[in-house]
Motif scaffolding. Structure first.
Motif, PDB file in Angstrom:
ATOM      1  N   ALA A 195      -1.643  10.288  -5.415  1.00 42.05           N
ATOM      2  CA  ALA A 195      -1.983   8.950  -5.903  1.00 42.05           C
ATOM      3  C   ALA A 195      -1.804   7.955  -4.765  1.00 42.05           C
ATOM      4  N   GLU A 196      -2.639   6.944  -4.780  1.00 40.69           N
ATOM      5  CA  GLU A 196      -2.557   5.903  -3.764  1.00 40.69           C
ATOM      6  C   GLU A 196      -2.858   4.576  -4.443  1.00 40.69           C
ATOM      7  N   SER A 197      -2.109   3.540  -4.073  1.00 38.46           N
ATOM      8  CA  SER A 197      -2.357   2.238  -4.675  1.00 38.46           C
ATOM      9  C   SER A 197      -2.219   1.127  -3.650  1.00 38.46           C
ATOM     10  N   TRP A 198      -2.986   0.073  -3.910  1.00 39.75           N
ATOM     11  CA  TRP A 198      -2.944  -1.155  -3.137  1.00 39.75           C
ATOM     12  C   TRP A 198      -2.704  -2.259  -4.156  1.00 39.75           C
ATOM     13  N   SER A 199      -1.681  -3.043  -3.952  1.00 39.35           N
ATOM     14  CA  SER A 199      -1.368  -4.081  -4.928  1.00 39.35           C
ATOM     15  C   SER A 199      -1.037  -5.390  -4.219  1.00 39.35           C
ATOM     16  N   ARG A 200      -1.230  -6.467  -4.958  1.00 40.11           N
ATOM     17  CA  ARG A 200      -0.883  -7.796  -4.466  1.00 40.11           C
ATOM     18  C   ARG A 200      -0.409  -8.618  -5.666  1.00 40.11           C
ATOM     19  N   HIS A 202       0.877  -1.174   0.000  1.00 39.89           N
ATOM     20  CA  HIS A 202       0.000   0.000   0.000  1.00 39.89           C
ATOM     21  C   HIS A 202       0.911   1.220   0.000  1.00 39.89           C
ATOM     22  N   VAL A 203       0.791   2.065  -1.037  1.00 38.36           N
ATOM     23  CA  VAL A 203       1.688   3.198  -1.234  1.00 38.36           C
ATOM     24  C   VAL A 203       0.886   4.461  -1.482  1.00 38.36           C
TER      25      VAL A 203
END
Length: 127
Positions: free
Chosen positions: A82-87, A41-42
């Protein structure tokens, strides 16, 4: 410089982190390809550049300036927050320096406006 963000805050990270990254380009244009093998999460502040991102595989949720984008197709990261959640994601980001984009289009960078986060039609998305 086409660097997308100099201020990045990692909010949550899986363990162990495995990050693969390749960057090519110059001070006007950068292509970054990366892969993350865990969750991440960034939050970041995008200044001086605009970017087109494409998720190749994995799970990705992205919000740019409060607007959630469809990460299943190429999308625009506009200047701002900007915000992101990745897997387990692999993706490509093409960053363009705003002064360079202004010079290319013949407009001052302050006159550049980025309204949409996706191509306006399927035909434009293919290009």
């Amino acid at each position: 410089m086409a660097q997308l963000s100099t201020r990045i805050a990692v909010r949550d990270i899986g363990s162990p982190l495995a990050l693969r990254q390749r960057i090519v380009g110059d001070d006007r244009l950068l292509l970054t390809s990366f892969g993350i093998d865990t969750h991440l999460h960034v939050e970041s502040a995008i200044t001086g550049a605009v970017a087109i991102a494409r998720r190749r595989e994995g799970d990705l949720r992205t919000v740019t300036n409060g607007e959630e984008v469809d990460a299943g197709r190429p999308f625009l990261l506009r200047p701002g927050r900007a915000e992101s959640w990745s897997r387990k994601v692999t993706a490509d980001i093409l960053s363009v320096d705003l002064p360079a984009l202004g010079a290319f289009t013949g407009h001052d960078e302050s006159a550049l406006h980025f309204g949409a986060t996706h191509a306006l039609s399927p035909e434009l998305q293919r290009h």
